[in-house]
Motif scaffolding. Structure first.
Motif, PDB file in Angstrom:
ATOM      1  N   UNK A   1       0.859  -1.362   0.024  1.00  0.00           N
ATOM      2  CA  UNK A   1      -0.272  -0.105  -0.050  1.00  0.00           C
ATOM      3  C   UNK A   1       0.831   1.275   0.057  1.00  0.00           C
ATOM      4  N   UNK A   2       0.796   2.177  -0.988  1.00  0.00           N
ATOM      5  CA  UNK A   2       1.167   3.349  -0.963  1.00  0.00           C
ATOM      6  C   UNK A   2       0.470   4.564  -1.080  1.00  0.00           C
ATOM      7  N   UNK A   3       1.028   5.641  -0.429  1.00  0.00           N
ATOM      8  CA  UNK A   3       0.315   6.854  -0.544  1.00  0.00           C
ATOM      9  C   UNK A   3       0.235   7.433  -2.069  1.00  0.00           C
ATOM     10  N   UNK A   4      -0.487   8.493  -2.467  1.00  0.00           N
ATOM     11  CA  UNK A   4      -0.425   8.674  -3.860  1.00  0.00           C
ATOM     12  C   UNK A   4       0.824   9.367  -4.232  1.00  0.00           C
ATOM     13  N   UNK A   5       1.572  10.191  -3.218  1.00  0.00           N
ATOM     14  CA  UNK A   5       2.857  10.628  -3.618  1.00  0.00           C
ATOM     15  C   UNK A   5       3.683   9.588  -3.691  1.00  0.00           C
ATOM     16  N   UNK A   6       3.913   8.334  -3.085  1.00  0.00           N
ATOM     17  CA  UNK A   6       4.834   7.372  -3.345  1.00  0.00           C
ATOM     18  C   UNK A   6       4.364   6.576  -4.500  1.00  0.00           C
ATOM     19  N   UNK A   7       3.113   6.559  -5.044  1.00  0.00           N
ATOM     20  CA  UNK A   7       2.426   5.882  -6.275  1.00  0.00           C
ATOM     21  C   UNK A   7       3.286   6.810  -7.233  1.00  0.00           C
ATOM     22  N   UNK A   8       2.848   8.139  -7.228  1.00  0.00           N
ATOM     23  CA  UNK A   8       3.444   8.921  -8.477  1.00  0.00           C
ATOM     24  C   UNK A   8       4.941   8.570  -8.825  1.00  0.00           C
TER      25      UNK A   8
ATOM     26  N   UNK B   1      -3.145  12.662   0.276  1.00  0.00           N
ATOM     27  CA  UNK B   1      -2.082  12.756   0.855  1.00  0.00           C
ATOM     28  C   UNK B   1      -1.338  14.159   0.651  1.00  0.00           C
ATOM     29  N   UNK B   2      -1.712  15.242  -0.427  1.00  0.00           N
ATOM     30  CA  UNK B   2      -1.114  16.109  -0.544  1.00  0.00           C
ATOM     31  C   UNK B   2      -2.163  17.077   0.172  1.00  0.00           C
ATOM     32  N   UNK B   3      -1.439  18.284   0.554  1.00  0.00           N
ATOM     33  CA  UNK B   3      -2.186  19.173   1.520  1.00  0.00           C
ATOM     34  C   UNK B   3      -2.905  20.228   0.370  1.00  0.00           C
ATOM     35  N   UNK B   4      -4.046  20.715   0.897  1.00  0.00           N
ATOM     36  CA  UNK B   4      -4.689  21.670   0.051  1.00  0.00           C
ATOM     37  C   UNK B   4      -3.836  22.656  -0.542  1.00  0.00           C
ATOM     38  N   UNK B   5      -2.684  23.286   0.394  1.00  0.00           N
ATOM     39  CA  UNK B   5      -1.784  24.178  -0.163  1.00  0.00           C
ATOM     40  C   UNK B   5      -1.025  23.799  -1.189  1.00  0.00           C
ATOM     41  N   UNK B   6      -0.326  22.325  -1.205  1.00  0.00           N
ATOM     42  CA  UNK B   6       0.468  21.689  -2.185  1.00  0.00           C
ATOM     43  C   UNK B   6      -0.551  21.581  -3.562  1.00  0.00           C
ATOM     44  N   UNK B   7      -1.612  21.274  -3.243  1.00  0.00           N
ATOM     45  CA  UNK B   7      -2.518  21.091  -4.680  1.00  0.00           C
ATOM     46  C   UNK B   7      -2.671  22.434  -5.409  1.00  0.00           C
ATOM     47  N   UNK B   8      -2.977  23.455  -4.350  1.00  0.00           N
ATOM     48  CA  UNK B   8      -3.202  24.751  -5.101  1.00  0.00           C
ATOM     49  C   UNK B   8      -2.030  25.145  -5.797  1.00  0.00           C
ATOM     50  N   UNK B   9      -0.892  25.135  -5.166  1.00  0.00           N
ATOM     51  CA  UNK B   9       0.443  25.451  -5.581  1.00  0.00           C
ATOM     52  C   UNK B   9       0.732  24.844  -7.059  1.00  0.00           C
ATOM     53  N   UNK B  10       0.448  23.491  -7.090  1.00  0.00           N
ATOM     54  CA  UNK B  10       0.651  22.595  -8.365  1.00  0.00           C
ATOM     55  C   UNK B  10      -0.424  23.143  -9.488  1.00  0.00           C
ATOM     56  N   UNK B  11      -1.414  23.401  -9.204  1.00  0.00           N
ATOM     57  CA  UNK B  11      -2.550  23.858 -10.028  1.00  0.00           C
ATOM     58  C   UNK B  11      -2.177  25.404 -10.658  1.00  0.00           C
ATOM     59  N   UNK B  12      -1.841  26.196  -9.738  1.00  0.00           N
ATOM     60  CA  UNK B  12      -1.512  27.375 -10.444  1.00  0.00           C
ATOM     61  C   UNK B  12      -0.197  27.442 -11.025  1.00  0.00           C
TER      62      UNK B  12
END
Length: 494
Positions: A14-21, A66-77
């Motif tokens: 079992x992996x987190x999504x970060x690990x799977x990526x 497992x990404x924080x909201x801030x991490x996701x927002x930064x990636x999207x921007x």
């Protein structure tokens, strides 16, 4: 609560999504999935509000939790901004009584940009503190390669190696890759077709000795193909966004059913639509459109997937695929997560060249999926007919889907055809389909002539290729691909 991912073929790890990526593909050769895509999904109402970027934050935040909201927002921007030439990112435009979802307004003029502008951002966050160099290894049938190169060019701690089938991509697609800027990129043609390249890339990931040698140099392999869950998940957003655009325009009411017709070869693009359906988008049918390499049409019709057939070189080369990797994920969900069954089917495909799904899986498949095909003759006719009747110019891949969609009687449900590339990526074939002689014309002469005929704007990045210097001309056999990757990783990262 973090939702864990595991292989389609087992639940051993079992992996987190970060690990799977970062891993890209599971050690047993399976693809990473989560068991319940629907659980905890945002409401449809929330996904219809705001901008494309708002919807992307909600979709990614749900599927990669497992990404924080801030991490996701930064990636999207970082992924969706002025690098796209439309403020809508993926605008929906009318085409007769139906709609076209234009997915090619990014920097490489193909739908792969939606995911491959995002994946480097997700991978950057995922590897923070990891300390290892990452070599991205990708097989391409034409568009993924350039989109991956553009997304990962000069990203610190990352290298990119792209393989494409020699002589089986368009002139513009080849030039996009051969002229790629960046100190961390490597591009190589292979003597074979896309399936050969994709199969060998999977073997490279499964090569324990290679992995150990690279580990000694503090390098790990990962993938930018849609086998990587970080490639697949961003594509879910544009299904919700298309629906939101139609609701906002008064063409739909929230909750109305919708059909999508998708030109596909590797199945990732249409699988993203299935994820959207699981998350609550009221999708009635996902219509899979194939060219002459119609292995998916036969599978959806009969339940038997058989790659033992002639390979056809067509004018829609990004769909010239006989082994559709992402179909494995769909089999996992249609079988209610039966990893043993999926593993058995994939073993049969590898060893015997075919498999047949159980009847209950086929019944589940037919609840959502329908199919059709278009050979090159039908594709050309559709390009010409769509231009003459509607003033809309299509690339050959989108024309395959348009042909399949138009063969179905309309019944009042909104229908959206996914448009996957700018017609200027295939100027010669589009121009010829419109009835013009392209003899002795190079790709740029065809591009100029197509503009004169249609007046459609030429994407700046494609026009600029005529002055770009070619950097890569390597051609290797399939068995030589592994050595090419190791050399590139050593040169770029070690």
């Amino acid at each position: 609560m973090t939702t864990f991912y595991h292989s389609t073929r087992s639940r051993n790890e079992s992996l987190t999504s970060k690990q799977a990526i970062l891993e890209g593909i599971a050690p047993d050769g399976g693809l990473f999935v989560r068991d319940d895509v629907a659980e905890g999904a945002p409401s449809l109402e929330s996904l219809l509000a705001g901008t494309y970027q708002d919807r992307a934050c909600l979709v990614l935040g749900h599927l990669l939790d497992d990404f924080t909201a801030e991490e996701i927002s930064g990636c999207v921007d970082a992924a969706y901004g002025p690098n796209f030439d439309s403020p809508a990112v993926t605008p929906v435009v009318p085409c007769g009584d139906d709609w076209t979802l234009e997915l090619w307004h990014g920097p490489t003029s193909a739908f792969k940009d939606i995911a491959l502008q995002m994946l480097p951002q997700l991978m950057r966050v995922s590897r923070e503190g990891d300390g290892r160099g990452v070599m991205i290894v990708t097989a391409t049938s034409g568009d993924t390669g350039k989109a991956a190169l553009e997304g990962f060019a000069d990203v610190a701690g990352t290298g990119v190696t792209v393989f494409y089938p020699h002589g089986k991509v368009s002139d513009v697609q080849r030039l996009q890759m051969a002229t790629q800027r960046g100190k961390n990129v490597a591009v190589c043609a292979i003597e074979g077709n896309f399936d050969d390249a994709q199969t060998q890339v999977k073997r490279i990931f499964a090569d324990v000795a290679l992995r150990e040698r690279l580990a000694e140099k503090n390098v790990v392999l990962s993938s930018a193909n849609s086998i990587n869950v970080g490639r697949l998940v961003p594509q879910v957003t544009y299904y919700f966004d298309a629906y939101a655009q139609l609701v906002a325009a008064g063409k739909l009411k929230s909750g109305d059913a919708i059909d999508f017709c998708v030109p596909t070869g590797n199945f990732g693009d249409v699988l993203a639509g299935y994820y959207a359906k699981l998350m609550g988008l009221p999708v009635r049918k996902l219509i899979v459109a194939s060219n002459a390499n119609d292995v998916l049409t036969d599978f959806i019709t009969t339940g038997t997937y058989d790659r033992r057939r002639p390979f056809h070189k067509t004018i829609s080369p990004s769909m010239d695929i006989l082994v559709s990797s992402n179909l494995e994920r769909l089999l996992f969900y249609l079988s209610d997560g039966d990893c043993e069954l999926v593993s058995s089917l994939m073993k049969n495909l590898a060893e015997q060249g075919f498999y047949t799904v159980p009847e209950h899986v086929l019944e589940r498949l037919h609840e959502t999926f329908e199919c059709g095909r278009a050979d090159d003759t039908a594709t050309r006719e559709t390009i010409r007919d769509t231009w003459e009747r509607h003033g809309v110019i299509l690339d050959p891949h989108t024309a395959v889907a348009r042909h399949v969609l138009e063969a179905r009687p309309a019944d009042g449900v909104a229908r959206v055809c996914l448009s996957t590339a700018s017609p200027y990526k295939f100027s010669a074939d589009v121009l010829a389909a419109l009835g013009h002689d392209t003899t002795d014309m190079d790709g740029f002469e065809c591009m100029d002539a197509l503009f004169e005929v249609t007046g459609a704007k030429v994407p700046e990045a494609l026009s600029a290729l005529r002055d770009a210097q070619e950097r890569f001309s390597d051609v290797v056999s399939v068995p030589e691909m592994s050595g090419y990757v190791e050399d590139a990783a050593t040169r770029i990262l070690a």
